[in-house]
Design an enzyme around this catalytic site. Structure first.
Site, PDB file in Angstrom:
ATOM      1  N   HIS A 181      22.637  -2.952  26.193  1.00  0.00           N
ATOM      2  CA  HIS A 181      23.713  -3.808  25.663  1.00  0.00           C
ATOM      3  C   HIS A 181      23.554  -4.000  24.164  1.00  0.00           C
ATOM      4  O   HIS A 181      22.442  -4.101  23.646  1.00  0.00           O
ATOM      5  CB  HIS A 181      23.753  -5.163  26.387  1.00  0.00           C
ATOM      6  N   ASP A 193      16.235  -7.013  21.608  1.00  0.00           N
ATOM      7  CA  ASP A 193      17.117  -7.338  22.733  1.00  0.00           C
ATOM      8  C   ASP A 193      18.571  -7.344  22.264  1.00  0.00           C
ATOM      9  O   ASP A 193      19.119  -8.378  21.948  1.00  0.00           O
ATOM     10  CB  ASP A 193      16.738  -8.697  23.308  1.00  0.00           C
ATOM     11  N   GLU A 227      26.299  -8.483  27.923  1.00  0.00           N
ATOM     12  CA  GLU A 227      25.176  -8.756  28.826  1.00  0.00           C
ATOM     13  C   GLU A 227      24.687 -10.182  28.665  1.00  0.00           C
ATOM     14  O   GLU A 227      24.305 -10.829  29.649  1.00  0.00           O
ATOM     15  CB  GLU A 227      24.046  -7.770  28.559  1.00  0.00           C
ATOM     16  N   GLU A 254      15.958  -2.879  28.620  1.00  0.00           N
ATOM     17  CA  GLU A 254      16.031  -4.306  28.302  1.00  0.00           C
ATOM     18  C   GLU A 254      14.856  -4.721  27.422  1.00  0.00           C
ATOM     19  O   GLU A 254      14.063  -3.882  26.980  1.00  0.00           O
ATOM     20  CB  GLU A 254      16.055  -5.133  29.588  1.00  0.00           C
TER      21      GLU A 254
END
Length: 891
Positions: A181, A193, A227, A254
């Site tokens: 994402h 992230d 996400e 992730e």
């Protein structure tokens, strides 16, 4: 009461008897060396220095393994068909330069999407003719219910997915999906992230497109843009995109930290070929079924797109995440410079190898045919993988149990002299087990008492920045009480035993009995992590049976004494290395999590529990040394001194939990939510309007450390849970770990004139067949939440979002429903209905409905009150702030 462990048989039993019986019959000493004295048998205190060196060496091995990274490759030394971190970092720097990329904002929906599409177009133009690259920008709308934190419902509208399909010229009906994402949370650039994974995906796409050989199957790259709205975009893709039906397996990328080694922490479910493919293909393996069982137990307050693809797509997959330095997770510090060189190179090379292996795998076409149960998998300090099916693990575990039972059966074999050695041994073993368990219980109670003491004195999380304090606070007390208890047992409980080696073997057997019992239970329960138990059972036993006993018979007593520690440490070396390796990563993961675990769990108790359990496991076989050493005075003095020094440090400034050091930040997380609440009665009249700044501490310390630094916090108040979802405009359903009594509020000014402040209009009200339907039109910003609380004896039986889930109960004795709305950059008005039934005639009201709007634009995050508070914070505090409107109606 002393335990008499002397055997009544003759003192000169023959050497043909089993060794334990022989030791018993001769006062605990083999008849061949009957003249040896206990003083001669005992080991000097230097043995503890040897153990310390041994354990330090293990820590060093684990540290090197945990920090080992390949060199980052540059464009100049990397061919076009290989992965280059330098190329990937250019993407990372460009994406994070846009700042926080919250779903629905210009930075996410326009700037980031535009950049990704331009880079994909460049790759598309440069691709070799053996490949076909298709690009699709999906804007799905949908809804689903998710049980995360607590049960709540999603509604998303016009969110963004960028989908790229790399396929051979000859079409394939089977695809492998790679997912990451590009959105981030507010307040941080989201480098690890998950921009780093997006950058790696772009580089992998480029490398694959440069190969002359066509792929056997297709690869679908999903760059999803929502996400952080708790998995909305992945649901939109897997349930609505036309390419989704061709996907047979997936890899999800992730992060729970910034860089380090990426770990495989979920696979399957029940598709062992996937983890075998990882084991065969990954250049730098790091995977653990223990991490999978831990994550899926919900003890970690997080979830990933893996869940959506598994549950809604019925797909098998691999979930991979960065986990080092979780202190910066979801903060402004999550920037590219926090990701050490080599991290992206390692992750990219692993991803490229795995994708190439999977996309050409014969299993990909029909993976359902290869679905057959769970798999045990783990890496051995990052060097290689061990993978075997769970049914094979059951066989191995049962054989280990059988082998151990044979060992105990040999110990129970009656003496040929007619003595009752079997019964005596059982009585002795039972007493040894009691002493062992008593020592463990004492250690646990001692450490929990220390945690309670630290919590009561409000010296919370003193180890948060200086993690070494855990050793003196919790590890050393656990060791000290066990050493003292076992030493006392030797002196008083076993005082009739004159040979310390009998006691040593008895303690060893008691530990062995614990591990064989635990292995049996874990095998019966189907726990894949039982491989740890297997190692602790088999390795020490094999060394003792195959090396230590023959050495004792062949070399003689004195040489056996000299070599005992060598054999003893050899027996525990493998399980100790593997356990220290696992414990290391447990603490690397959990200590930063304590900074965002909410107000309901006291972190000192969590860390104390992890520390004492780790200590019990790692020291279990070493406790027998207490019985064969001449003294423990220096050991107890050293442990006591370490405890005293650590407590002095913990109660000094050194024990302050937080740090604002830019290079290694360990900040306190604080959410500042500037909101105004307006309550409307049934008649439409406003009965309440007030404005506050909610002070939401993400850890257990609350405002304890902040109030002396920010005088304004002395005015903070909290109130009981009243109204829908306690009358607080939460954006996520966090009431399960942050209770309303833990939320403090300080008075605030009115909100500025916000763009798109949000409206909720009752369009119609109809009653048919005992059901009343309320139809609404909602217009607002990209993030809104609805809180629905039916009145007593009123039940919601239908709504716009499919089947009505069970309500959240326990909040002010009422039923509550939580709906999270997320949209892209633009969207149409949100039309929805709620339907109720009740046995009451002509009820005054059916339901209380509240709507919160959340504003993440520049005006919303920079109200005067938020800016003032943000500027007044110490450097060790990281704040996130935004404006919200909370409106409540009764219908």
């Amino acid at each position: 009461m002393a335990v008499n462990m002397r055997q009544r048989g003759p003192a000169n039993a023959g050497s043909h008897s089993n060794s334990y019986t022989s030791l018993q019959n001769n006062g605990g000493i083999d008849p061949k060396y009957h003249g040896a004295t206990e003083q001669k048998a005992a080991l000097g205190e230097r043995v503890y220095a040897l153990i310390a060196v041994f354990f330090t060496a293990i820590l060093l091995v684990v540290f090197i393994a945990a920090k080992q990274l390949p060199a980052a490759r540059t464009d100049a030394d990397t061919p076009a068909t290989e992965f280059s971190e330098e190329r990937a970092r250019r993407h990372l720097d460009a994406i994070t330069a846009f700042g926080p990329r919250v779903a629905g904002t210009y930075q996410n929906e326009v700037q980031t999407v535009g950049y990704l599409l331009r880079e994909i177009e460049k790759i598309q133009r440069a691709a070799k003719p053996s490949h076909k690259i298709e690009v699709d920008v999906q804007r799905p709308t949908g809804y689903f219910t998710l049980d995360f934190l607590s049960s709540f419902t999603h509604y998303y509208d016009n969110i963004t997915n960028i989908v790229v399909r790399l396929s051979p010229k000859k079409p394939s009906r089977h695809s492998l999906m790679i997912n990451a994402h590009f959105d981030s949370t507010m307040g941080g650039p989201g480098a690890s992230d998950d921009a780093a994974s997006c950058a790696s995906m772009l580089e992998v796409l480029r490398v694959l497109s440069q190969a002359d050989t066509p792929l056997k199957n297709s690869i679908i790259f999903v760059l999803n843009g929502a996400e952080e709205n708790i998995l909305q975009a992945s649901h939109g893709f897997i349930t609505q995109h036309p390419w989704a039906g061709d996907i047979r397996a997936f890899v999800n990328l992730e992060a729970a930290g910034a860089g380090g080694r990426e770990v495989v922490f979920q696979t399957g479910p029940d598709h062992p070929w996937l983890v075998r493919a990882y084991a065969e293909a990954a250049k730098y393996p790091f995977a653990s079924v223990t991490a999978q069982e831990l994550f899926q137990s919900n003890v970690i307050p997080s979830d990933t797109d893996f869940r959506i693809y598994r549950d809604y797509g019925n797909l098998p997959g691999i979930d991979i995440a960065y986990m080092d330095n979780g202190y910066v997770y979801h903060l402004k510090y999550d920037s590219p410079d926090q990701i050490p060189p080599g991290c992206i190179q390692r992750a990219g090379e692993n991803l490229l190898s795995i994708v190439q292996h999977l996309v050409n795998s014969p299993y990909l076409a029909y993976p359902g045919e290869y679905r057959h149960g769970k798999t045990v998998f783990f890496d051995v300090i990052g060097q290689f993988m061990v993978v075997y099916p769970h049914h094979v693990a059951i066989i191995i575990n049962c054989l280990a149990v059988l082998f151990t039972l044979v060992y105990f059966g040999y110990k129970l074999k009656p003496s040929r002299t007619g003595g009752s050695s079997g019964l005596l041994y059982l009585r002795q073993l039972f007493c040894a087990v009691l002493v062992l368990i008593l020592g463990w219980i004492t250690a646990v109670l001692t450490v929990i008492a220390v945690a309670f003491f630290m919590t009561r004195l409000e010296r919370y999380m003193t180890w948060y920045t200086h993690t070494e304090l855990i050793v003196g606070l919790y590890v050393c007390p656990a060791l000290l009480v066990q050493v003292l208890l076992h030493r006392a047992a030797k002196k008083y409980f076993y005082k009739n035993i004159k040979d310390c080696w009998v006691l040593e073997e008895l303690v060893f057997d008691s530990v062995l009995l614990f591990w064989v019992s635990l292995l049996g239970i874990m095998t019966y329960r189907g726990v894949c992590s039982a491989y740890y138990t297997l190692l602790w059972l088999v390795c020490p036993l094999l060394v003792r049976v195959t090396l230590m006993r023959p050495a004792r018979k062949q070399q003689g007593y004195s040489k056996d004494r000299d070599s005992f520690m060598l054999y003893h440490l050899l027996g525990v070396s493998v399980p100790m290395v593997m356990t220290v390796y696992g414990v290391w990563h447990v603490f690397v993961l959990f200590i930063p999590i304590m900074g965002r675990s909410g107000s309901e769990v006291a972190p000192d108790f969590v860390v104390a529990s992890l520390a004492v359990l780790s200590t019990i496991v790692l020291s279990c076989y070493l406790l027998s040394i207490v019985y064969i050493s001449k003294s423990v005075k220096r050991l107890t003095f050293g442990l006591g001194a370490a405890i005293v020094v650590t407590f002095a440090l913990a109660f000094s400034s050194y024990g302050f939990p937080y740090s604002g050091n830019r290079d290694n930040p360990t900040p306190k997380r604080l959410i500042l939510q500037h909101y105004c609440r307006t309550t409307h009665e049934v008649t439409g009249e406003v009965s309440r309007h007030d404005c506050w700044i909610g002070l939401i501490s993400m850890d257990y310390t609350g405002l304890t450390y902040l109030t002396p630094e920010v005088p304004e916090f002395q005015q903070a108040v909290n109130w009981p849970c009243e109204g829908p979802y306690c009358g607080v405009p939460y954006i996520f359903p966090v009431m399960s770990f942050i209770r309303s009594r833990s939320i403090n509020h300080i008075p605030a000014n009115e909100l500025p004139a916000l763009e798109n402040p949000g409206t909720m209009k009752l369009v119609s009200r109809e009653t048919h067949g005992g059901r009343t339907r309320l139809q609404f039109e909602v217009i607002g910003p990209s993030h809104m939440t609805l809180y629905i609380s039916p009145k007593p004896h009123v039940y919601m039986v239908g709504w716009s979002f499919g089947e009505v889930p069970p309500p959240t109960s326990g909040l002010n004795g009422r039923q509550h429903y939580f709906v999270l709305y997320g949209r892209g950059y633009t969207a149409h008005p949100w039309h929805m209905y709620l339907e109720f039934t009740t046995a009451m005639k002509d009820p005054e009201a059916l339901v209380e409905v509240a709507m919160s709007t959340h504003h993440f634009d520049d005006l919303g995050v920079n109200t005067d009150d938020l800016v003032r508070l943000h500027n007044s914070m110490p450097e060790w505090v990281h704040t996130k702030g935004w404006a919200s409107n909370y409106n409540q109606w009764t219908y």
